[in-house]
Scaffold this active site. Structure first.
Site, PDB file in Angstrom:
ATOM      1  N   HIS A  86       0.863  -1.190   0.000  1.00 24.22           N
ATOM      2  CA  HIS A  86       0.000   0.000   0.000  1.00 24.22           C
ATOM      3  C   HIS A  86       0.898   1.239   0.000  1.00 24.22           C
ATOM      4  CE1 HIS A  86      -2.786   3.071   1.353  1.00 24.22           C
ATOM      5  NE2 HIS A  86      -3.742   2.282   0.915  1.00 24.22           N
ATOM      6  N   GLU A 124      -3.758   2.441  -7.363  1.00 26.19           N
ATOM      7  CA  GLU A 124      -4.157   3.498  -6.443  1.00 26.19           C
ATOM      8  C   GLU A 124      -3.276   4.730  -6.659  1.00 26.19           C
ATOM      9  OE1 GLU A 124      -6.370   1.907  -2.851  1.00 26.19           O
ATOM     10  OE2 GLU A 124      -4.253   1.779  -2.349  1.00 26.19           O
ATOM     11  N   GLY A 129      -7.465   9.242  -0.022  1.00 27.14           N
ATOM     12  CA  GLY A 129      -7.843  10.019   1.160  1.00 27.14           C
ATOM     13  C   GLY A 129      -7.940  11.516   0.898  1.00 27.14           C
TER      14      GLY A 129
HETATM   15  C1  PEP Z   1      -6.687   3.388   0.240  1.00 28.77           C
HETATM   16  O1  PEP Z   1      -5.998   3.858   1.136  1.00 28.77           O
HETATM   17  O2  PEP Z   1      -6.460   2.262  -0.192  1.00 28.77           O
HETATM   18  C2  PEP Z   1      -7.757   4.234  -0.274  1.00 28.77           C
HETATM   19  C3  PEP Z   1      -8.169   3.999  -1.492  1.00 28.77           C
HETATM   20  O3  PEP Z   1      -8.235   5.223   0.540  1.00 28.77           O
HETATM   21  P1  PEP Z   1      -9.474   6.215   0.222  1.00 28.77           P
HETATM   22  O4  PEP Z   1     -10.583   5.373  -0.323  1.00 28.77           O
HETATM   23  O5  PEP Z   1      -9.795   6.821   1.552  1.00 28.77           O
HETATM   24  O6  PEP Z   1      -8.973   7.191  -0.765  1.00 28.77           O
END
Ligand code: PEP
Length: 254
Positions: A98, A170, A176
């Protein structure tokens, strides 16, 4: 939604929820999502809640994931958790690499590859995260960054292991922040990832691997994101912390 691959939507609870709060959340999800068969639903609580959540979801359609694990099987690694320990709680998935761990724990692609191999040895399915920083996107380096992360983090996996691996795209600037990649931006990178998987493995593997999108997914944008041909699910942070918001994401994605 008619998809080539079954959608998988996972909630990453991060460092949130006491055991009591975790049980409230998962019991609510169980109730709200009992009828859902079209989507693989996964929750990833903190380690401290795995035992109780595992018992709560027995005989439900919700599966358990962990947020990290060690690349080692056992030994003098203070504070670490091994894949075999996760298996005791019927954990099936584990998030690896992550961006928060890449950033704060300085996890490298090579380390993530070792963890992915250890996960497969224990029959856990890794969710391997990749994604570019804002300055990398703005500098036109998104594809190069993703290519390097994929090559490094998936190094050494067999084709069979890759098919049991999930990739989560991501974009770090969307995590976030409330800023979501547009469906077109997500699709573009997901298609690129699939092309890289074809190069690294083969066309059949690339066609079968599920690629999740993560970054400010919410009930209002889930349907359009999940409607993209190469988007096969979501990794959800903030919106997975409440019963209503997470179950609406799943219901809106069916
Ligand atoms: C994550 O941290 O994997 C994530 C996608 O967070 P958020 O949905 O809060 O952006």
């Amino acid at each position: 939604m008619d998809k080539e691959r079954k959608l998988i939507i996972a909630g990453n609870w991060k460092m949130n929820k006491t055991v009591a709060e975790a049980l409230d959340l998962v019991n609510g999800l169980k109730r709200d999502l009992a009828q859902v068969k079209e989507i693989d639903i996964v929750v990833c609580p903190p380690f401290t809640a795995l035992s109780e959540v595992s018992k709560a979801i027995l005989d439900s359609n919700i599966r358990l994931g962990a947020q990290n694990m060690s690349e080692h099987n056992s030994g003098a690694f203070t504070g670490e958790i091994a894949a075999g320990m996760l298996k005791e709680f019927s954990v099936r998935y584990v998030i690896l690499g992550h961006s928060e761990r890449r950033q704060f724990q300085k996890e490298s692609d090579a380390l993530i590859a070792k963890k992915a191999a250890a996960a497969h040895t224990a029959s856990l399915k890794p969710i391997v995260c990749v994604g570019e920083l804002l300055e990398e996107r703005e500098g036109g380096r998104t594809e190069k960054v993703i290519e390097t992360q994929l090559k490094g983090s998936l190094a050494g996996l067999t084709k069979a292991q890759m098919e049991e691996t999930i990739v989560a795209y991501e974009p770090v600037w969307a995590i976030g922040t409330g800023k979501t990649a547009t469906p077109a931006q997500a699709q573009e990178v997901h298609a690129f990832i699939r092309k890289q998987l074809e190069k690294l493995f083969d066309e059949g593997v690339a066609r079968r691997v599920r690629i999740q999108y993560g970054g400010s997914v919410k009930a209002s944008n889930a349907r359009e994101l999940m409607g993209q041909p190469d988007v096969d699910g979501a990794l959800v942070g903030g919106a997975s912390l409440e019963i209503r918001s997470f179950s609406d994401i799943i219901k809106n994605s069916i």
